[in-house]
Design a protein around this motif. Structure first.
Motif, PDB file in Angstrom:
ATOM      1  N   LYS A   1      14.115  34.609 -21.612  1.00  0.00           N
ATOM      2  CA  LYS A   1      14.001  34.122 -20.232  1.00  0.00           C
ATOM      3  C   LYS A   1      15.306  33.447 -19.814  1.00  0.00           C
ATOM      4  O   LYS A   1      15.682  32.415 -20.336  1.00  0.00           O
ATOM      5  CB  LYS A   1      12.838  33.132 -20.114  1.00  0.00           C
ATOM      6  CG  LYS A   1      12.603  32.650 -18.685  1.00  0.00           C
ATOM      7  CD  LYS A   1      11.425  31.691 -18.624  1.00  0.00           C
ATOM      8  CE  LYS A   1      11.204  31.206 -17.192  1.00  0.00           C
ATOM      9  NZ  LYS A   1      10.070  30.237 -17.115  1.00  0.00           N
ATOM     10  N   TRP A   2      15.974  34.069 -18.832  1.00  0.00           N
ATOM     11  CA  TRP A   2      17.223  33.519 -18.336  1.00  0.00           C
ATOM     12  C   TRP A   2      16.942  32.524 -17.222  1.00  0.00           C
ATOM     13  O   TRP A   2      16.195  32.803 -16.305  1.00  0.00           O
ATOM     14  CB  TRP A   2      18.137  34.632 -17.831  1.00  0.00           C
ATOM     15  CG  TRP A   2      18.693  35.460 -18.955  1.00  0.00           C
ATOM     16  CD1 TRP A   2      18.080  36.490 -19.588  1.00  0.00           C
ATOM     17  CD2 TRP A   2      19.968  35.300 -19.584  1.00  0.00           C
ATOM     18  NE1 TRP A   2      18.885  37.004 -20.576  1.00  0.00           N
ATOM     19  CE2 TRP A   2      20.058  36.294 -20.596  1.00  0.00           C
ATOM     20  CE3 TRP A   2      21.040  34.435 -19.391  1.00  0.00           C
ATOM     21  CZ2 TRP A   2      21.168  36.426 -21.402  1.00  0.00           C
ATOM     22  CZ3 TRP A   2      22.156  34.577 -20.196  1.00  0.00           C
ATOM     23  CH2 TRP A   2      22.208  35.556 -21.184  1.00  0.00           C
ATOM     24  N   SER A   3      17.542  31.364 -17.332  1.00  0.00           N
ATOM     25  CA  SER A   3      17.366  30.308 -16.338  1.00  0.00           C
ATOM     26  C   SER A   3      18.715  29.648 -16.087  1.00  0.00           C
ATOM     27  O   SER A   3      19.699  29.934 -16.778  1.00  0.00           O
ATOM     28  CB  SER A   3      16.359  29.271 -16.837  1.00  0.00           C
ATOM     29  OG  SER A   3      16.840  28.624 -18.009  1.00  0.00           O
ATOM     30  N   LEU A   4      18.759  28.768 -15.091  1.00  0.00           N
ATOM     31  CA  LEU A   4      19.992  28.059 -14.788  1.00  0.00           C
ATOM     32  C   LEU A   4      20.450  27.242 -15.992  1.00  0.00           C
ATOM     33  O   LEU A   4      21.651  27.183 -16.291  1.00  0.00           O
ATOM     34  CB  LEU A   4      19.781  27.139 -13.576  1.00  0.00           C
ATOM     35  CG  LEU A   4      21.005  26.324 -13.128  1.00  0.00           C
ATOM     36  CD1 LEU A   4      22.142  27.253 -12.724  1.00  0.00           C
ATOM     37  CD2 LEU A   4      20.632  25.382 -11.988  1.00  0.00           C
ATOM     38  N   LYS A   5      19.504  26.635 -16.698  1.00  0.00           N
ATOM     39  CA  LYS A   5      19.826  25.830 -17.876  1.00  0.00           C
ATOM     40  C   LYS A   5      20.492  26.676 -18.954  1.00  0.00           C
ATOM     41  O   LYS A   5      21.476  26.249 -19.577  1.00  0.00           O
ATOM     42  CB  LYS A   5      18.549  25.175 -18.425  1.00  0.00           C
ATOM     43  CG  LYS A   5      18.773  24.321 -19.657  1.00  0.00           C
ATOM     44  CD  LYS A   5      17.498  23.562 -20.035  1.00  0.00           C
ATOM     45  CE  LYS A   5      16.408  24.487 -20.504  1.00  0.00           C
ATOM     46  NZ  LYS A   5      15.222  23.733 -21.023  1.00  0.00           N
ATOM     47  N   VAL A   6      19.984  27.870 -19.161  1.00  0.00           N
ATOM     48  CA  VAL A   6      20.530  28.772 -20.173  1.00  0.00           C
ATOM     49  C   VAL A   6      21.942  29.216 -19.788  1.00  0.00           C
ATOM     50  O   VAL A   6      22.867  29.205 -20.622  1.00  0.00           O
ATOM     51  CB  VAL A   6      19.614  30.004 -20.346  1.00  0.00           C
ATOM     52  CG1 VAL A   6      20.320  31.093 -21.152  1.00  0.00           C
ATOM     53  CG2 VAL A   6      18.316  29.605 -21.036  1.00  0.00           C
TER      54      VAL A   6
ATOM     55  N   ASN B   1      15.306  29.818 -26.350  1.00  0.00           N
ATOM     56  CA  ASN B   1      16.275  30.357 -25.397  1.00  0.00           C
ATOM     57  C   ASN B   1      17.506  29.462 -25.267  1.00  0.00           C
ATOM     58  O   ASN B   1      18.633  29.948 -25.198  1.00  0.00           O
ATOM     59  CB  ASN B   1      15.621  30.539 -24.027  1.00  0.00           C
ATOM     60  CG  ASN B   1      14.640  31.693 -24.027  1.00  0.00           C
ATOM     61  OD1 ASN B   1      14.828  32.693 -24.713  1.00  0.00           O
ATOM     62  ND2 ASN B   1      13.561  31.560 -23.258  1.00  0.00           N
TER      63      ASN B   1
END
Length: 322
Positions: free
Chosen positions: A124-129, A242
């Protein structure tokens, strides 16, 4: 778990594969353990090896304690790792001195493909990642530009490096040799292994004692790091997978600068043997390299290194579908 002698021979061969991976920056022994189906057993067995082993030994005998930590499995595996490392170190040392561009090109391809391998595991790609990858990449890059804060000949620094590098045994995708390379002690570690073996074969006790001291420092650091990191990293991998993978990806992206095949030496130092060795260098374009840049063959070995990881990944997929 009841095993036959042939089963332990297979485990030893898996250890040989892990050892080969651990010698090469960019390939993780943890990845080989994962692909070969022994990763979980390895982590569990290492976790069981603590001071409680000696308590059980004292109360119930050595055999009971040995079985409690899955000792036969660990012995067979680490025997294979040791055989492999001792065998390959001589070859790596020769290549470092005689064919550095070809060797670093192969390593560069390995790490480049490893970055893709690790990033693909982010579910799961997120801003944090994304932010973690960018920040860690920048930090890692600047680390590769910095002059080592201690001499590779320092016993305390070797202890510290062994402590950090053992992360490769905990998480698939991270190379212990690569971490040693970033810390500036990869050459020292290779020389230690070669001198340890040569000291025994040649009966040179002076050479053996010096190498044995370095080996013990790296090994003690690794054992301490193994116990400290195992629980924390396993927790991160389980509950912050992640983010952990993003950190690993960023670390390796920034560190590509360290294994770029074409370098210009900026500063040297004299080691404990009176030899002049590189202390600080910088990456340059192949066209700016002083001498034969071996561009074509370098590209070929980058592709070979890249393909090696793809093959390992495919084997891993086949393993999980069986």
């Amino acid at each position: 778990m009841s095993r036959r002698i042939i089963d332990y021979l297979v485990i030893t061969f898996k250890g040989i594969a892990m050892g080969a991976a651990d010698v090469v920056p960019g390939v993780s022994g943890g990845t080989i353990a994962f692909i070969s189906g022994i990763y979980e057993e390895l982590i569990e067995s290492i976790d069981k090896f603590n001071l409680g082993f000696f308590n059980v030994w004292k109360k119930e005998g050595f055999l009971t304690a040995w079985k409690a930590i899955n000792g036969s499995f660990l012995f067979a595996l680490f025997l294979g790792i040791a055989i492999s490392i001792l065998s390959l170190a001589k070859i790596i040392k020769w290549l470092l001195h005689n064919e550095p561009i070809i060797l670093w090109s192969f390593f560069f391809g390995l790490v480049l493909a490893s970055i893709i391998y690790i990033a693909k595991q982010i579910s799961k790609w997120s801003l944090k990642v994304i932010v973690a990858i960018i920040l860690i990449s920048i930090l890692s890059y600047y680390i590769t530009l910095a002059e080592p804060f201690a001499s590779p000949d320092s016993p305390y620094y070797l202890l510290f490096c062994g402590f950090i590098a053992i992360i490769a045994m905990i998480l698939p995708g991270v190379s212990g040799a690569f971490i040693l390379l970033i810390l500036g002690v990869y050459q020292t570690a290779i020389d230690t292994i070669n001198n340890l073996r040569d000291g025994i074969l040649q009966g040179d006790m002076t050479l053996f004692k010096e190498a044995f001291l370095n080996f013990i420092l790296l090994a003690v650091g690794a054992v301490i790091g193994l116990k400290v990191f195992s629980k924390a990293l396993n927790w991160m991998f389980k509950y912050q997978k992640n983010l952990t993978l993003a950190i690993l990806t960023g670390f390796m992206v920034g560190s590509l600068n360290k294994i770029w095949p074409w370098k210009e030496i900026l500063k040297t130092r004299i080691n404990s043997k009176g030899e002049e060795v590189t202390l600080l260098d910088r990456s340059i374009l192949p066209t700016s390299y002083g001498g034969d840049n071996q561009l074509v063959i370098a590209v070929v070995f980058i592709v070979i290194g890249f393909a090696t990881i793809l093959i390992l990944e495919r084997l891993g997929k086949n393993k999980t579908t069986v």
